[in-house]
Every structure is written in structure tokens, then in C-alpha cells.
Scaffold this active site. Sequence first.
Site, PDB file in Angstrom:
ATOM      1  CB  SER A 165       5.789  -5.922  -4.187  1.00 45.01           C
ATOM      2  OG  SER A 165       6.696  -7.009  -4.285  1.00 45.01           O
ATOM      3  CB  CYS A 166       2.296  -8.272  -7.286  1.00 45.05           C
ATOM      4  SG  CYS A 166       3.358  -7.301  -8.394  1.00 45.05           S
ATOM      5  CB  THR A 167       7.540  -9.267  -7.534  1.00 50.21           C
ATOM      6  OG1 THR A 167       7.048  -8.705  -8.754  1.00 50.21           O
ATOM      7  CG2 THR A 167       8.715 -10.175  -7.840  1.00 50.21           C
ATOM      8  CB  THR A 222      12.183  -5.916  -8.594  1.00 53.15           C
ATOM      9  OG1 THR A 222      11.226  -6.472  -7.678  1.00 53.15           O
ATOM     10  CG2 THR A 222      13.360  -6.870  -8.687  1.00 53.15           C
ATOM     11  N   GLY A 223      12.225  -4.286  -5.734  1.00 52.08           N
ATOM     12  CA  GLY A 223      12.581  -4.390  -4.325  1.00 52.08           C
ATOM     13  C   GLY A 223      12.208  -5.729  -3.719  1.00 52.08           C
ATOM     14  NE  ARG A 278      -5.865  -2.361 -13.767  1.00 54.64           N
ATOM     15  CZ  ARG A 278      -6.957  -2.907 -14.311  1.00 54.64           C
ATOM     16  NH1 ARG A 278      -8.031  -2.173 -14.536  1.00 54.64           N
ATOM     17  NH2 ARG A 278      -6.976  -4.182 -14.620  1.00 54.64           N
ATOM     18  CB  ILE A 279      -4.574  -2.847  -6.139  1.00 51.44           C
ATOM     19  CG1 ILE A 279      -3.326  -3.229  -6.948  1.00 51.44           C
ATOM     20  CG2 ILE A 279      -4.724  -3.770  -4.922  1.00 51.44           C
ATOM     21  CD1 ILE A 279      -3.364  -4.613  -7.565  1.00 51.44           C
TER      22      ILE A 279
END
Length: 481
Positions: free
Chosen positions: A288-290, A347-348, A138-139
Amino acid sequence: MTVNDDSFTNWKNREEIAESMIPIIGKLHRERDVTVLLHSRSLVNKSVVSILKTHRFARQIAGEELSVTETLPFLQALTTLDLGPSQIDIAMLAETYRSDDRGLSVEEFTAEAVAGATGADKIERREPRDVVLYGFGRIGRLVARLLIEKAGSGNGLRLRAVVVRQGGDQDIVKRASLLRRDSIHGQFQGTITVDEANSKIIANGNEIKVIYASDPSEVDYTAYGIKDAILIDNTGKWRDREGLSKHLRPGIDKVVLTAPGKGDVPNVVHGVNHDTIKPDEQILSCASCTTNAIVPPLKAMADEYGVLRGHVETVHSFTNDQNLLDNYHNSDRRGRSAPLNMVITETGAASAVAKALPDLEAKITGSSIRVPVPDVSIAILNLQLARETNREEVLDYLRNVSLTSPLKRQIDFTSAPDAVSNDFIGSRHASIVDAGATKVEGDNAILYLWYDNEFGYSCQVIRVVQHVSGVEYPTYPAPVV
């Protein structure tokens, strides 16, 4: 003439102006490596309607619509200057000119505002830097689209190869098809052909070698004419320095990971700590995205109000590491059907904040819920501030951050009252502040931050790669610090 006729005539006039802008924007990009922006949004390769919509979108953040009749003179003024590689925001030129009271002409004001990109001060065009993608999921495919898009000037970054494991029959044809069509992000903007005999995908004239390997040790990139390349690892299989060092093969100079790094691997959020990357650093992570979604607004709030503590709750779209139907999974709960359930998981991102913002002493906690949507997530950032404030002040501040600050490429802002997740598919910002959902009471602020966890994150990856490769060109007018 009726009012409706007046409106239609006005639309046709603006269409004609937007149409006249396209060849100017294209020529500046191809011949001078200048990217024309409008409130941080690129106008390169955009249609007439897209240019008009981008101008109209300004009302969501600046409070009033921006007309092509206002920006065209500044675009025309750029063509008279000896410009070097740069990014120039014609919306910011128009708006700062409007508030300038010195009586300068558009041409004089423009020349002054972009002086750093002209004459002896301008950057010289560089040879393109080779890029290799390790993994094509995906990425990987979205990063490929961005690299191909940005190759239009012939300079900057050049995607030379992708490394994947050998699949079955017509492997390369199927991989090219996945690049050509995407169920979420739509059709590839351009043409793609396949040269099976030479194991190549040709996308908009870019020849991309498909290299089959099961391990980094199997590849000598110099055998393909690749040198001094930046390798982007999209697999996440190796996340520490020892594992990622396997990529430092002949032809590879640096390795960039599209997942949180472990140990002493620097976690980089562009716009926040990318300027701390050491020139000789060969291995780094884009987090990460987050993490990319919460760190820029967290920094903005900490800079202005101070942050004592906070909690982030992410409502995250499902990902490929979950199951379509209930089945065994190494992680708790993620084995349950992704499209049928909300799934509480970890979530990290909260712990990763410390790496990107080491000076932030506030304790940040975090948790996550995976939900049945394929893309776009939202982070709910609940902050205890060091001083009291109110909702109007916070929104005015964040709106200005999104327009004029060094974080304007990371933070976007919307006041649309009926915004939903699908509206942010394809956003190039790390996060978008939802004004309508923002809550502030005394020293407590709750921000709702949308983010395209695929495309927005991929844009952040590309920005980091541009920075470490030396092809991250300056933006004019300069952001307000």
C-alpha cells in the site's frame, strides 16, 4: 550598479546556463537512455525555471544551494563519454568532487565516477517491454503518465493497452480527457488525441489500445500484438494468488498488484526488499501507499538505532472508496461523508511491515484517520529505539540517508518551517521526513512522514515494474551503503 541589478544579472546568467543544459539532458536521454538526476530528481523534460528551482531545493536537504555553474561542467563531461543506459546524479558528482583532494580534472573525475556505465562495463540497450494496465482509475492514470514520460528514449517500458469495462457513449473520449486533465496533479505534459475508430488513445506518440472486458478471461492479448507483457492490476478486485492468476493469459508474463497482496503473494517495497523477488515469480504486490511510506524510514532507523517496538498513526486523505455524502458502506464509518468528516478507520500497513521487513522483530501497531483533503497524507511513526540518541543526531542521519544511501529514491527530507500537505503533491519519493516536526528524547523517536499517496506510490510501482522487467538501470555515483 545596485544590489538589485546584481541579483537580476545573476539570475539571468543562471537562466542562460540552465537553458544550455536542456538540449544536453534531452540528447543523453533520447540517444543513450541516460537519465540526468539532481539529488534523485530527474531533470529530463524540465523547464529552465524548474531546473533552477531543483538546484535551489538542495539547500533544504544539503544545507546549501547548489548552483548550475557547479553542475554544468559535469553535464558537459558526460557528453564526451561512451555511456550506456544509466541514471547519473550530477549533484552527487559535484559534491563528491568538491571533497576529493586528488587534483583530478572534472573530466577525469566524472569518467572515474561513472566508469560502470561506460566501455565494456556498460549495459546494452534492451528492447522495450510491453506493459498493460488493468483498470484506469486514480493510480492507473498516474502510472500511465509515468510510463509515457519514461518512453522518451524509445526503450525501457512501453504502455501498450489499458483494460476497462465498457462505459456509455464516448467512453474512450472521456477516459482520454481524465488522462489529459487532473484536478490534483494538473495537466498532462504533452499531447493526447483519440482514435475512436480503432479504440486507441495516442499520448505523446504512444499508441495505447483501449480493450473492453468485464473479466480477465475475456482477453487474448496476443491478438493485439502484445507479448511477454507485465500487467499492472489497479482495480484491487483480486488480491490473492488464485485471483491474480486469472490475468496470466496469452501475452502476459507477470502480474503486479497496486494494493496489499494476500496469502503468499510477495509484498514488495522498492528500495527495501525488491531484490528478494525471484526471477520466476509471476505474481507480486507493491503493498500500500502507507506501507511504502513507513517501511523505508523504519528500515533506516532499525539499521542505525535498532527498533524495539513502534506505532504508526496515519492521517490519510480521503479516497474513492468513501462516500461524498452519508450513504451505506460495507466498512464501519466509511459510509459517512468524506469531505465533511475526519473518519477513524483501519490500516493494514503495520501488519504489512512483517512481509517487507521479515528480520524486524519489533511489534508495529497502526491505525488511521481519513481527513478532508484529496491527496497527500502523513504518517506519524512513534518508535522505541534500542539505544538512546538525540534529535540532532537523528536528523543528520536521516538527511544523509536521503542524499547518499540506497534509500535516497524512497526517502526525502525537508527542513522548510512552514511545510504543509499541498507542498508535497507530485513528490516522487515514498516519504518525506519533516525535520521541524521530528521529536527525539532518549530512546523514543517520533517521525512525521509526508507522502503523496497517489503519485509517490505510483513512482514506487514503476520502480518495481522496471526491476522485474530488467530495465532498472544503475545510478552513478553509486549510493553509499
